[in-house]
Design an enzyme around this catalytic site. Structure first.
Site, mmCIF file in Angstrom:
data_model
loop_
_atom_site.group_PDB
_atom_site.id
_atom_site.type_symbol
_atom_site.label_atom_id
_atom_site.label_comp_id
_atom_site.label_asym_id
_atom_site.label_seq_id
_atom_site.Cartn_x
_atom_site.Cartn_y
_atom_site.Cartn_z
ATOM 1 N N ASP A 1 0.824 -1.205 0.000
ATOM 2 C CA ASP A 1 0.000 0.000 0.000
ATOM 3 C C ASP A 1 0.865 1.264 0.000
ATOM 4 O O ASP A 1 1.963 1.266 0.550
ATOM 5 C CB ASP A 1 -0.900 -0.023 1.243
ATOM 6 C CG ASP A 1 -2.111 0.871 1.063
ATOM 7 O OD1 ASP A 1 -2.400 1.262 -0.079
ATOM 8 O OD2 ASP A 1 -2.760 1.179 2.075
ATOM 9 N N THR B 1 -9.964 -8.044 -5.287
ATOM 10 C CA THR B 1 -11.266 -8.136 -5.967
ATOM 11 C C THR B 1 -11.956 -6.769 -5.968
ATOM 12 O O THR B 1 -12.837 -6.527 -6.781
ATOM 13 C CB THR B 1 -12.180 -9.182 -5.265
ATOM 14 O OG1 THR B 1 -12.093 -8.981 -3.847
ATOM 15 C CG2 THR B 1 -11.777 -10.593 -5.572
ATOM 16 N N ASN C 1 -10.224 -3.875 -6.344
ATOM 17 C CA ASN C 1 -9.454 -2.898 -7.139
ATOM 18 C C ASN C 1 -10.060 -2.611 -8.516
ATOM 19 O O ASN C 1 -9.703 -1.619 -9.154
ATOM 20 C CB ASN C 1 -7.996 -3.360 -7.303
ATOM 21 C CG ASN C 1 -7.156 -3.168 -6.055
ATOM 22 O OD1 ASN C 1 -6.164 -3.859 -5.845
ATOM 23 N ND2 ASN C 1 -7.541 -2.226 -5.199
ATOM 24 N N TRP C 2 -11.009 -3.445 -8.959
ATOM 25 C CA TRP C 2 -11.676 -3.167 -10.246
ATOM 26 C C TRP C 2 -12.454 -1.856 -10.192
ATOM 27 O O TRP C 2 -12.783 -1.286 -11.211
ATOM 28 C CB TRP C 2 -12.646 -4.298 -10.618
ATOM 29 C CG TRP C 2 -12.005 -5.632 -10.792
ATOM 30 C CD1 TRP C 2 -12.098 -6.697 -9.937
ATOM 31 C CD2 TRP C 2 -11.177 -6.084 -11.881
ATOM 32 N NE1 TRP C 2 -11.379 -7.764 -10.424
ATOM 33 C CE2 TRP C 2 -10.812 -7.411 -11.615
ATOM 34 C CE3 TRP C 2 -10.712 -5.474 -13.054
ATOM 35 C CZ2 TRP C 2 -9.997 -8.157 -12.465
ATOM 36 C CZ3 TRP C 2 -9.909 -6.220 -13.912
ATOM 37 C CH2 TRP C 2 -9.554 -7.538 -13.609
ATOM 38 N N SER D 1 -7.573 -5.633 5.243
ATOM 39 C CA SER D 1 -8.084 -5.376 3.886
ATOM 40 C C SER D 1 -8.311 -6.650 3.066
ATOM 41 O O SER D 1 -7.901 -6.715 1.901
ATOM 42 C CB SER D 1 -7.154 -4.416 3.130
ATOM 43 O OG SER D 1 -7.136 -3.157 3.760
ATOM 44 N N ARG E 1 -1.208 8.882 -10.005
ATOM 45 C CA ARG E 1 -1.131 7.678 -9.167
ATOM 46 C C ARG E 1 -0.361 6.534 -9.844
ATOM 47 O O ARG E 1 0.361 5.784 -9.192
ATOM 48 C CB ARG E 1 -2.550 7.187 -8.830
ATOM 49 C CG ARG E 1 -3.374 8.165 -8.020
ATOM 50 C CD ARG E 1 -4.778 7.618 -7.820
ATOM 51 N NE ARG E 1 -4.737 6.261 -7.315
ATOM 52 C CZ ARG E 1 -4.529 5.945 -6.039
ATOM 53 N NH1 ARG E 1 -4.378 6.906 -5.146
ATOM 54 N NH2 ARG E 1 -4.500 4.688 -5.668
ATOM 55 N N ARG F 1 2.402 -4.752 6.329
ATOM 56 C CA ARG F 1 1.569 -3.782 5.608
ATOM 57 C C ARG F 1 2.313 -2.463 5.530
ATOM 58 O O ARG F 1 2.676 -1.889 6.554
ATOM 59 C CB ARG F 1 0.221 -3.589 6.293
ATOM 60 C CG ARG F 1 -0.590 -2.559 5.531
ATOM 61 C CD ARG F 1 -2.055 -2.586 5.765
ATOM 62 N NE ARG F 1 -2.665 -1.685 4.805
ATOM 63 C CZ ARG F 1 -3.872 -1.786 4.331
ATOM 64 N NH1 ARG F 1 -4.650 -2.759 4.730
ATOM 65 N NH2 ARG F 1 -4.346 -0.911 3.460
ATOM 66 N N ARG G 1 -0.190 7.563 -2.752
ATOM 67 C CA ARG G 1 0.319 8.672 -1.927
ATOM 68 C C ARG G 1 1.756 9.035 -2.313
ATOM 69 O O ARG G 1 2.119 10.198 -2.361
ATOM 70 C CB ARG G 1 0.247 8.294 -0.435
ATOM 71 C CG ARG G 1 -1.127 8.533 0.163
ATOM 72 C CD ARG G 1 -1.268 7.853 1.484
ATOM 73 N NE ARG G 1 -1.458 6.416 1.326
ATOM 74 C CZ ARG G 1 -1.350 5.535 2.321
ATOM 75 N NH1 ARG G 1 -1.010 5.951 3.525
ATOM 76 N NH2 ARG G 1 -1.570 4.263 2.097
ATOM 77 N N TRP G 2 2.552 8.027 -2.597
ATOM 78 C CA TRP G 2 3.941 8.257 -3.006
ATOM 79 C C TRP G 2 3.957 9.170 -4.240
ATOM 80 O O TRP G 2 4.748 10.111 -4.312
ATOM 81 C CB TRP G 2 4.597 6.913 -3.320
ATOM 82 C CG TRP G 2 6.058 6.969 -3.638
ATOM 83 C CD1 TRP G 2 7.102 6.807 -2.778
ATOM 84 C CD2 TRP G 2 6.645 7.183 -4.936
ATOM 85 N NE1 TRP G 2 8.298 6.913 -3.452
ATOM 86 C CE2 TRP G 2 8.044 7.140 -4.774
ATOM 87 C CE3 TRP G 2 6.121 7.404 -6.215
ATOM 88 C CZ2 TRP G 2 8.930 7.309 -5.830
ATOM 89 C CZ3 TRP G 2 7.001 7.583 -7.270
ATOM 90 C CH2 TRP G 2 8.393 7.534 -7.067
ATOM 91 N N HIS H 1 2.579 3.260 -8.933
ATOM 92 C CA HIS H 1 2.564 1.819 -9.230
ATOM 93 C C HIS H 1 3.845 1.423 -9.978
ATOM 94 O O HIS H 1 4.437 0.386 -9.707
ATOM 95 C CB HIS H 1 1.332 1.444 -10.055
ATOM 96 C CG HIS H 1 0.032 1.698 -9.357
ATOM 97 N ND1 HIS H 1 -0.165 1.359 -8.040
ATOM 98 C CD2 HIS H 1 -1.128 2.262 -9.784
ATOM 99 C CE1 HIS H 1 -1.395 1.700 -7.683
ATOM 100 N NE2 HIS H 1 -2.003 2.254 -8.712
HETATM 101 C C1 FPP Z 1 -2.071 -0.103 -3.425
HETATM 102 O O1 FPP Z 1 -1.588 1.227 -3.335
HETATM 103 C C2 FPP Z 1 -1.400 -0.823 -4.503
HETATM 104 C C3 FPP Z 1 -2.022 -1.445 -5.540
HETATM 105 C C4 FPP Z 1 -3.487 -1.481 -5.675
HETATM 106 C C5 FPP Z 1 -1.268 -2.093 -6.630
HETATM 107 C C6 FPP Z 1 0.038 -2.731 -6.272
HETATM 108 C C7 FPP Z 1 0.814 -2.959 -7.526
HETATM 109 C C8 FPP Z 1 2.155 -2.839 -7.650
HETATM 110 C C9 FPP Z 1 3.048 -2.594 -6.513
HETATM 111 C C10 FPP Z 1 2.837 -2.952 -8.983
HETATM 112 C C11 FPP Z 1 2.493 -4.149 -9.820
HETATM 113 C C12 FPP Z 1 2.696 -5.444 -9.128
HETATM 114 C C13 FPP Z 1 3.546 -6.412 -9.517
HETATM 115 C C14 FPP Z 1 3.591 -7.694 -8.759
HETATM 116 C C15 FPP Z 1 4.462 -6.263 -10.664
HETATM 117 P P1 FPP Z 1 -2.601 2.449 -3.452
HETATM 118 O O2 FPP Z 1 -2.671 2.866 -4.882
HETATM 119 O O3 FPP Z 1 -3.923 2.089 -2.844
HETATM 120 O O4 FPP Z 1 -1.883 3.554 -2.601
HETATM 121 P P2 FPP Z 1 -2.568 4.694 -1.706
HETATM 122 O O5 FPP Z 1 -3.164 3.996 -0.504
HETATM 123 O O6 FPP Z 1 -1.430 5.581 -1.330
HETATM 124 O O7 FPP Z 1 -3.584 5.380 -2.559
#
Ligand code: FPP
Length: 230
Positions: free
Chosen positions: A2, A48, A50-51, A179, A15, A171, A6-7, A19
């Site tokens: 996670d 499930t 994230n869609w 989650s 966003r 986490r 934010r990063w 990733h």
């Molecule tokens: C959650 O952060 C992260 C994800 C929904 C996707 C994770 C995917 C990767 C790290 C890259 C692809 C994976 C592989 C295995 C190559 P968030 O976007 O919810 O962050 P936030 O809480 O700061 O909004």
């Protein structure tokens, strides 16, 4: 994993840039865990839920995943890693399913760490799917009246029934939540939450988590045990 969004936001980027940066953390963590001789590492890459994200973000994540599966397979073979997917995989885009299948087959002979990518994964969905699979098995065996489930039955019908339960759940991003991750398997897992955002997570963060874990007393509802020892 996670904190990607934010990063990126903190750097004034979209966003998806988070990733993209998150893939470097995946690579570094997989390598560090394999070098440490861990038996298994499971990464929650796509839930499930994230869609529900914008279509452009979902499409980008699927592309990243495909690139990772294609580009990292040789390195995984060299590190003796066996890769597999876990989740409702048949609902993933066909191209992702093909690349996942190819990477799974290419690393099938690996005898080192099992790297599991949780994709279109939800802990509740897994338990529902396990119950339905058990019911279907019973129906095929002609028992249609009642089906009694034991812990062992449910375990046997999980997506990856032979994976050991996680000792440690890490986490990133600071949220104090599970989650919907490995709900059945994490019953007695030690949890370590760090404010570090996933794209910044590196070997030193992993070491800190493991050191903390080694100092925990694990009781499993019984008497005390020192973490990491049988
Ligand atoms: C959650 O952060 C992260 C994800 C929904 C996707 C994770 C995917 C990767 C790290 C890259 C692809 C994976 C592989 C295995 C190559 P968030 O976007 O919810 O962050 P936030 O809480 O700061 O909004």
């Amino acid at each position: 994993m996670d904190g990607n969004g934010r990063w990126a936001q903190r750097r004034g980027k979209p966003r998806i840039a988070g990733h993209l940066a998150g893939v470097s953390a995946v690579r570094a963590t997989v390598e560090a865990c394999a070098r440490l001789g861990l038996e298994a590492l499971t990464l929650y890459a796509f839930s499930t839920e994230n869609w529900k994200r914008p279509q452009t973000e979902v499409t980008f994540l699927m592309r990243l995943l495909r690139r990772f599966l294609r580009e990292e397979v040789e390195l995984m073979r060299r590190q003796n890693i066996r890769l597999q997917g876990m989740g409702r995989l048949t609902a993933l885009p066909p191209a992702v399913q093909r690349d996942l299948q190819a990477a799974t087959e290419a690393t099938a002979a690996g005898t080192g760490m099992v790297l599991t990518l949780a994709l279109n994964y939800g802990g509740r969905a897994e338990i529902v799917d396990a119950c339905n699979a058990r019911w279907e098995e019973a129906r095929r065996q002609g028992q249609t009246e009642t089906v009694t489930m034991t812990d062992r039955d449910l375990q046997a019908h999980l997506y990856s029934p032979h994976l050991p339960d996680p000792d440690l759940l890490i986490r990133t991003g600071g949220e104090m939540r599970i989650s919907n991750f490995l709900l059945w398997q994490c019953a007695y897992s030690e949890i370590w939450v760090t404010p570090v955002l996933w794209p910044d997570f590196r070997g030193q963060d992993l070491s800190r988590a493991i050191e903390d874990f080694q100092g925990r007393e694990r009781r499993y509802g019984g008497l005390a045990q020192v973490a990491g020892q049988p």
